[in-house]
Design a protein around this motif. Structure first.
Motif, PDB file in Angstrom:
ATOM      1  N   VAL A  87      68.708 -76.262  44.184  1.00 12.83           N
ATOM      2  CA  VAL A  87      69.981 -76.361  43.326  1.00 12.83           C
ATOM      3  C   VAL A  87      70.329 -75.962  44.147  1.00 12.83           C
ATOM      4  O   VAL A  87      71.674 -75.657  44.733  1.00 12.83           O
ATOM      5  N   VAL A  88      70.334 -74.493  44.578  1.00 13.70           N
ATOM      6  CA  VAL A  88      70.826 -74.202  45.309  1.00 13.70           C
ATOM      7  C   VAL A  88      71.482 -74.699  46.841  1.00 13.70           C
ATOM      8  O   VAL A  88      72.430 -74.522  47.174  1.00 13.70           O
ATOM      9  N   ASP A  89      70.136 -75.702  47.883  1.00 16.74           N
ATOM     10  CA  ASP A  89      70.766 -76.224  49.309  1.00 16.74           C
ATOM     11  C   ASP A  89      71.633 -77.250  47.930  1.00 16.74           C
ATOM     12  O   ASP A  89      72.595 -78.241  49.284  1.00 16.74           O
ATOM     13  N   GLU A  90      71.250 -78.214  47.181  1.00 18.51           N
ATOM     14  CA  GLU A  90      72.137 -79.233  46.667  1.00 18.51           C
ATOM     15  C   GLU A  90      73.310 -78.665  46.650  1.00 18.51           C
ATOM     16  O   GLU A  90      74.451 -79.861  46.741  1.00 18.51           O
ATOM     17  N   TYR A  91      74.032 -77.816  45.653  1.00 20.70           N
ATOM     18  CA  TYR A  91      75.457 -77.203  45.568  1.00 20.70           C
ATOM     19  C   TYR A  91      75.263 -76.400  46.412  1.00 20.70           C
ATOM     20  O   TYR A  91      77.102 -75.866  46.827  1.00 20.70           O
ATOM     21  N   GLY A  92      75.023 -75.971  47.649  1.00 19.69           N
ATOM     22  CA  GLY A  92      75.530 -75.621  49.368  1.00 19.69           C
ATOM     23  C   GLY A  92      75.725 -74.347  48.230  1.00 19.69           C
ATOM     24  O   GLY A  92      76.771 -73.669  49.011  1.00 19.69           O
ATOM     25  N   VAL A  93      75.446 -73.455  47.649  1.00 23.22           N
ATOM     26  CA  VAL A  93      75.745 -72.185  47.615  1.00 23.22           C
ATOM     27  C   VAL A  93      75.220 -70.998  48.426  1.00 23.22           C
ATOM     28  O   VAL A  93      74.200 -70.798  48.578  1.00 23.22           O
ATOM     29  N   PRO A  94      76.279 -69.841  48.724  1.00 19.64           N
ATOM     30  CA  PRO A  94      76.137 -69.485  50.288  1.00 19.64           C
ATOM     31  C   PRO A  94      75.263 -67.731  49.977  1.00 19.64           C
ATOM     32  O   PRO A  94      75.828 -67.475  48.421  1.00 19.64           O
TER      33      PRO A  94
END
Length: 230
Positions: A87-94
């Motif tokens: 999820v972090v990768d998919e949405y590019g959460v910094p």
């Protein structure tokens, strides 16, 4: 084949869950660890039915920046953090945003530790059977953090016990624990709340009242006396 249940409320769910955990009744090694807040009424009913001590394991969801209800992971006592990397990768959460959310939630964990546990000794799980109880499993991120904490604290056996859960989440978590007990894994799962007739929010006061009652009945929650000896 898993039947679909509708629970009246969290207490009713806990009583039903206790029946599925009867093998642990009155086992001095076993302790029920409820995840506040919603897991506490469930855990209280389980502990009381089985004659076991009750304590809490505090974990907090890490919400997506701007969409806090959407979990990207969880954090627990001592800073144990579990991220849903996909999820972090998919949405590019910094990373700085995740660090800021983690710091904020860790402060809330520390506040709840003070409010709920007061001056009680830190949780001791070495050599014990940890029964991790919540009111249900959706993404499983908070339970995953709880599992990691229980392992880090040296639990001899880690059991996840919930009234209802998303089938995919239950299947994934089964590989991370010694046993997973879930009364209902409905195929069309969308939210834990849909399987309860009464799913009102559990208040801090209710958590404190239930813990006070449980700790009066089991004054030594930390460990059985025989286990405190080296």
């Amino acid at each position: 084949m898993h039947s679909t249940y509708e629970f009246k409320d969290r207490t009713h769910a806990g009583k039903m869950l206790a029946k599925a955990l009867s093998v642990y009744a009155h086992d001095p090694r076993a302790i029920v660890l409820a995840l506040p807040r919603g897991g506490v009424p469930v855990g209280f009913a389980v502990a009381r039915q089985l004659g076991l001590a009750l304590d809490i394991l505090i974990v907090r969801k890490l919400g997506m920046p701007g969409h806090e209800e959407f979990a990207i992971g969880a954090i627990g006592a001592g800073g144990v953090r579990v991220l849903q990397e996909d999820v972090v990768d998919e949405y590019g959460v910094p990373a700085p945003a995740i660090a800021a959310i983690s710091a904020r939630e860790l402060k809330e964990i520390e506040r709840r530790e003070r409010q709920y546990r007061g001056a009680r000794a830190p949780l001791q799980l070495r050599g014990r059977i940890a029964l991790l109880v919540d009111d249900g499993l959706a993404t499983g991120s908070t339970m995953r953090a709880a599992i990691e904490i229980a392992h880090k604290l040296g639990a001899a056996r880690v059991v996840v016990a919930v009234p209802v859960g998303a089938p995919d989440t239950c299947n994934a978590l089964e590989r991370e624990v010694d046993e997973l007990v879930c009364l209902s894994r409905p195929p069309f799962f969308s939210a834990v709340s849909q399987w309860y007739r009464d799913f009102g929010q559990t208040s801090d006061e209710e958590v404190q009242d239930l813990l006070a009652l449980a700790w009066r009945e089991h004054p030594d929650t930390a460990a059985p006396a025989s286990m405190n000896n080296p």
